[in-house]
Design a protein around this motif. Structure first.
Motif, PDB file in Angstrom:
ATOM      1  N   ARG A  87       0.829  -1.210   0.000  1.00  0.00           N
ATOM      2  CA  ARG A  87       0.000   0.000   0.000  1.00  0.00           C
ATOM      3  C   ARG A  87       0.859   1.254   0.000  1.00  0.00           C
ATOM      4  O   ARG A  87       0.583   2.226  -0.704  1.00  0.00           O
ATOM      5  CB  ARG A  87      -0.915   0.018   1.232  1.00  0.00           C
ATOM      6  CG  ARG A  87      -1.741   1.284   1.354  1.00  0.00           C
ATOM      7  CD  ARG A  87      -2.432   1.385   2.702  1.00  0.00           C
ATOM      8  NE  ARG A  87      -1.510   1.734   3.770  1.00  0.00           N
ATOM      9  CZ  ARG A  87      -1.152   2.989   4.052  1.00  0.00           C
ATOM     10  NH1 ARG A  87      -1.593   4.004   3.336  1.00  0.00           N
ATOM     11  NH2 ARG A  87      -0.340   3.238   5.062  1.00  0.00           N
ATOM     12  N   VAL A  88       1.932   1.237   0.792  1.00  0.00           N
ATOM     13  CA  VAL A  88       2.802   2.408   0.910  1.00  0.00           C
ATOM     14  C   VAL A  88       3.578   2.630  -0.383  1.00  0.00           C
ATOM     15  O   VAL A  88       3.698   3.767  -0.868  1.00  0.00           O
ATOM     16  CB  VAL A  88       3.772   2.236   2.103  1.00  0.00           C
ATOM     17  CG1 VAL A  88       4.725   3.423   2.200  1.00  0.00           C
ATOM     18  CG2 VAL A  88       2.986   2.087   3.398  1.00  0.00           C
ATOM     19  N   ILE A  89       4.088   1.548  -0.962  1.00  0.00           N
ATOM     20  CA  ILE A  89       4.844   1.660  -2.211  1.00  0.00           C
ATOM     21  C   ILE A  89       3.953   2.202  -3.324  1.00  0.00           C
ATOM     22  O   ILE A  89       4.330   3.114  -4.070  1.00  0.00           O
ATOM     23  CB  ILE A  89       5.441   0.300  -2.596  1.00  0.00           C
ATOM     24  CG1 ILE A  89       6.455  -0.154  -1.535  1.00  0.00           C
ATOM     25  CG2 ILE A  89       6.100   0.369  -3.970  1.00  0.00           C
ATOM     26  CD1 ILE A  89       6.954  -1.571  -1.711  1.00  0.00           C
ATOM     27  N   ALA A  90       2.736   1.649  -3.435  1.00  0.00           N
ATOM     28  CA  ALA A  90       1.816   2.095  -4.476  1.00  0.00           C
ATOM     29  C   ALA A  90       1.412   3.554  -4.262  1.00  0.00           C
ATOM     30  O   ALA A  90       1.292   4.322  -5.221  1.00  0.00           O
ATOM     31  CB  ALA A  90       0.578   1.197  -4.499  1.00  0.00           C
ATOM     32  N   ALA A  91       1.211   3.947  -3.006  1.00  0.00           N
ATOM     33  CA  ALA A  91       0.823   5.328  -2.717  1.00  0.00           C
ATOM     34  C   ALA A  91       1.946   6.298  -3.066  1.00  0.00           C
ATOM     35  O   ALA A  91       1.701   7.378  -3.619  1.00  0.00           O
ATOM     36  CB  ALA A  91       0.446   5.465  -1.249  1.00  0.00           C
ATOM     37  N   ALA A  92       3.181   5.924  -2.750  1.00  0.00           N
ATOM     38  CA  ALA A  92       4.319   6.788  -3.085  1.00  0.00           C
ATOM     39  C   ALA A  92       4.416   6.987  -4.589  1.00  0.00           C
ATOM     40  O   ALA A  92       4.656   8.104  -5.077  1.00  0.00           O
ATOM     41  CB  ALA A  92       5.612   6.185  -2.537  1.00  0.00           C
ATOM     42  N   GLN A  93       4.226   5.909  -5.337  1.00  0.00           N
ATOM     43  CA  GLN A  93       4.272   6.012  -6.798  1.00  0.00           C
ATOM     44  C   GLN A  93       3.146   6.907  -7.307  1.00  0.00           C
ATOM     45  O   GLN A  93       3.355   7.771  -8.173  1.00  0.00           O
ATOM     46  CB  GLN A  93       4.168   4.626  -7.424  1.00  0.00           C
ATOM     47  CG  GLN A  93       4.303   4.631  -8.950  1.00  0.00           C
ATOM     48  CD  GLN A  93       4.381   3.230  -9.528  1.00  0.00           C
ATOM     49  OE1 GLN A  93       4.124   2.247  -8.826  1.00  0.00           O
ATOM     50  NE2 GLN A  93       4.743   3.128 -10.790  1.00  0.00           N
TER      51      GLN A  93
END
Length: 210
Positions: A87-93
């Motif tokens: 979730r965090v990786i996708a949100a950062a992207q």
């Protein structure tokens, strides 16, 4: 030309400096232990890239990324974090990061990721996570609206927000109305809950090093 490393762990800044030195051998590496110090470096120098941790003494979560993307839209910002949830990786992207480099990565992986960024490409672990429409709505908020939403999350009343930001209470109300419209919510509670998606839990191992 400078590359800024914003991380409050001295040893990890040193490790990142080695990776940066391989990719940008001609760059001056500027180490910043806080988001505020990183901003000072960005304001004072010709910065080629920023490596940004999500957990520092004056920042926690994705709000700092969103603010920096607003202020420096052309700057490649690579998140380097121990918070490695999909979730965090996708949100950062989705919020405009150029890369997401897990802190568990080896130096070879870090160099590969930074090399991609230098070439103008993105670099993200494959998570399979989908985009979140709520994050897109939050990214549409102006800096002033984000400051007011942050104050709302702290539980401040309109009068207190007006005092803290040195604006009129009528201006605060107008901003809150705009915030509700952009986020698609009807009240403060819903807005605060939605803004919680910007929070990132600090990994226990990372917290022990603080």
């Amino acid at each position: 030309m400078q590359v800024v490393i914003a991380d409050d762990h001295p040893l990890f800044r040193t490790a990142l400096s080695h990776a940066v030195g391989k990719v940008w051998p001609e760059a001056e590496i500027v180490e910043a232990p806080s988001a505020a110090r990183a901003r000072e470096a960005l304001a004072n120098g010709a910065v080629e890239a920023l490596l940004l941790d999500l957990h520092m003494e004056d920042s926690n979560g994705l709000s700092v990324l969103m603010d920096l993307r607003q202020d420096y839209p052309a700057l490649p910002i690579s998140i380097v974090s121990a918070s490695e949830e999909p979730r965090v990786i996708a949100a950062a992207q989705q919020l405009g990061a150029a890369a997401f480099i897990p802190k568990s990565s080896g130096l070879d992986v870090m160099r590969d990721a930074l090399s991609a960024v230098r070439e103008g490409d993105g670099w993200f672990p494959d998570t399979g996570a989908e985009e979140d429409a709520d994050l897109a709505h939050m990214a549409s908020l102006t800096p002033a609206q984000r400051r007011i939403l942050s104050s709302m999350r702290e539980g401040l009343l309109n009068k207190q927000i007006a005092y803290e930001l040195d604006i009129s209470e009528a201006t605060v109300k107008a901003h809150i109305t705009a915030i509700f419209r952009k986020l698609g919510v009807n009240n403060r509670t819903q807005a605060v809950l939605l803004a919680g998606k910007l929070d990132v839990d600090q990994p226990a191992a990372d917290a022990l090093t603080q």
